[in-house]
Design a protein around this motif. Structure first.
Motif, PDB file in Angstrom:
ATOM      1  N   ILE A   1     -12.825  11.098  46.717  1.00  0.00           N
ATOM      2  CA  ILE A   1     -12.810  11.071  48.178  1.00  0.00           C
ATOM      3  C   ILE A   1     -13.411  12.397  48.624  1.00  0.00           C
ATOM      4  O   ILE A   1     -12.777  13.446  48.499  1.00  0.00           O
ATOM      5  CB  ILE A   1     -11.374  10.909  48.711  1.00  0.00           C
ATOM      6  CG1 ILE A   1     -10.728   9.638  48.149  1.00  0.00           C
ATOM      7  CG2 ILE A   1     -11.384  10.892  50.245  1.00  0.00           C
ATOM      8  CD1 ILE A   1      -9.243   9.516  48.453  1.00  0.00           C
ATOM      9  N   GLU A   2     -14.629  12.348  49.112  1.00  0.00           N
ATOM     10  CA  GLU A   2     -15.335  13.581  49.447  1.00  0.00           C
ATOM     11  C   GLU A   2     -15.222  13.953  50.920  1.00  0.00           C
ATOM     12  O   GLU A   2     -15.404  15.114  51.279  1.00  0.00           O
ATOM     13  CB  GLU A   2     -16.796  13.463  49.023  1.00  0.00           C
ATOM     14  CG  GLU A   2     -16.910  13.323  47.513  1.00  0.00           C
ATOM     15  CD  GLU A   2     -18.341  13.266  47.017  1.00  0.00           C
ATOM     16  OE1 GLU A   2     -19.254  13.648  47.763  1.00  0.00           O
ATOM     17  OE2 GLU A   2     -18.519  12.835  45.865  1.00  0.00           O
ATOM     18  N   ASP A   3     -14.896  13.009  51.773  1.00  0.00           N
ATOM     19  CA  ASP A   3     -14.799  13.256  53.206  1.00  0.00           C
ATOM     20  C   ASP A   3     -13.380  13.723  53.556  1.00  0.00           C
ATOM     21  O   ASP A   3     -12.392  13.060  53.208  1.00  0.00           O
ATOM     22  CB  ASP A   3     -15.137  11.972  53.975  1.00  0.00           C
ATOM     23  CG  ASP A   3     -15.078  12.165  55.464  1.00  0.00           C
ATOM     24  OD1 ASP A   3     -16.033  12.756  56.012  1.00  0.00           O
ATOM     25  OD2 ASP A   3     -14.074  11.753  56.073  1.00  0.00           O
ATOM     26  N   ASP A   4     -13.277  14.870  54.221  1.00  0.00           N
ATOM     27  CA  ASP A   4     -11.962  15.437  54.554  1.00  0.00           C
ATOM     28  C   ASP A   4     -11.143  14.518  55.450  1.00  0.00           C
ATOM     29  O   ASP A   4      -9.924  14.385  55.267  1.00  0.00           O
ATOM     30  CB  ASP A   4     -12.117  16.804  55.232  1.00  0.00           C
ATOM     31  CG  ASP A   4     -12.611  17.883  54.281  1.00  0.00           C
ATOM     32  OD1 ASP A   4     -12.502  17.694  53.044  1.00  0.00           O
ATOM     33  OD2 ASP A   4     -13.111  18.911  54.764  1.00  0.00           O
ATOM     34  N   ASP A   5     -11.778  13.888  56.439  1.00  0.00           N
ATOM     35  CA  ASP A   5     -11.051  12.989  57.339  1.00  0.00           C
ATOM     36  C   ASP A   5     -10.519  11.771  56.592  1.00  0.00           C
ATOM     37  O   ASP A   5      -9.402  11.316  56.844  1.00  0.00           O
ATOM     38  CB  ASP A   5     -11.951  12.541  58.498  1.00  0.00           C
ATOM     39  CG  ASP A   5     -12.280  13.685  59.451  1.00  0.00           C
ATOM     40  OD1 ASP A   5     -11.503  14.666  59.516  1.00  0.00           O
ATOM     41  OD2 ASP A   5     -13.329  13.599  60.135  1.00  0.00           O
ATOM     42  N   GLU A   6     -11.325  11.257  55.675  1.00  0.00           N
ATOM     43  CA  GLU A   6     -10.904  10.119  54.856  1.00  0.00           C
ATOM     44  C   GLU A   6      -9.720  10.520  53.983  1.00  0.00           C
ATOM     45  O   GLU A   6      -8.725   9.796  53.884  1.00  0.00           O
ATOM     46  CB  GLU A   6     -12.075   9.653  53.991  1.00  0.00           C
ATOM     47  CG  GLU A   6     -11.788   8.455  53.124  1.00  0.00           C
ATOM     48  CD  GLU A   6     -12.985   8.037  52.276  1.00  0.00           C
ATOM     49  OE1 GLU A   6     -12.866   7.011  51.591  1.00  0.00           O
ATOM     50  OE2 GLU A   6     -14.034   8.730  52.294  1.00  0.00           O
ATOM     51  N   TYR A   7      -9.789  11.708  53.364  1.00  0.00           N
ATOM     52  CA  TYR A   7      -8.696  12.206  52.522  1.00  0.00           C
ATOM     53  C   TYR A   7      -7.412  12.355  53.344  1.00  0.00           C
ATOM     54  O   TYR A   7      -6.334  11.946  52.908  1.00  0.00           O
ATOM     55  CB  TYR A   7      -9.078  13.542  51.879  1.00  0.00           C
ATOM     56  CG  TYR A   7      -8.058  14.025  50.891  1.00  0.00           C
ATOM     57  CD1 TYR A   7      -8.155  13.670  49.552  1.00  0.00           C
ATOM     58  CD2 TYR A   7      -6.974  14.809  51.287  1.00  0.00           C
ATOM     59  CE1 TYR A   7      -7.206  14.103  48.628  1.00  0.00           C
ATOM     60  CE2 TYR A   7      -6.025  15.238  50.370  1.00  0.00           C
ATOM     61  CZ  TYR A   7      -6.150  14.882  49.052  1.00  0.00           C
ATOM     62  OH  TYR A   7      -5.206  15.295  48.146  1.00  0.00           O
TER      63      TYR A   7
END
Length: 115
Positions: A83-89
């Motif tokens: 999971i590279e996207d901070d918002d997704e994480y």
């Protein structure tokens, strides 16, 4: 909380005490065995929550790892993705916190007042 069909099937296995582990290879080449805690569905994607275990099968720090859980069909071997996207994480972490709150609430409701 709503789960995809694949997440529901995986979680049913976990709830039925089917011990599930995954071996992860870290960037430095070391292998870590992880217990599968749950598969969450967030914004129509599945994510797996893993509890890293030491060589004795224990976890002493309580940290969990989140990965994308990709399984196109029941016959396919699942893949894990970063999971590279901070918002997704953050969305996955929030969903896991919500799950933990639900489990804790359910345990309180199910607790026998005579205990």
């Amino acid at each position: 909380m709503i789960f995809s069909e694949i997440a529901t099937k995986m979680n049913t296995k976990i709830q039925n005490d089917e011990q599930m582990t995954v071996d992860i290879e870290l960037n430095d080449g070391t292998q870590v065995s992880c217990a599968v805690l749950i598969v969450l569905t967030v914004q129509e994607k599945d994510y797996i929550v893993l509890l890293p275990l030491d060589e004795n099968g224990q976890n002493n720090d309580g940290n969990v790892w989140f990965y994308q859980f990709i399984q196109k069909s029941e016959d396919d071997e699942p893949e894990l993705g970063y999971i590279e996207d901070d918002d997704e994480y953050e969305a996955v972490a929030d969903a896991f916190d919500e799950y933990l709150d639900d489990v804790e609430f359910d345990e309180l409701i199910d607790a026998d007042p005579e205990d």
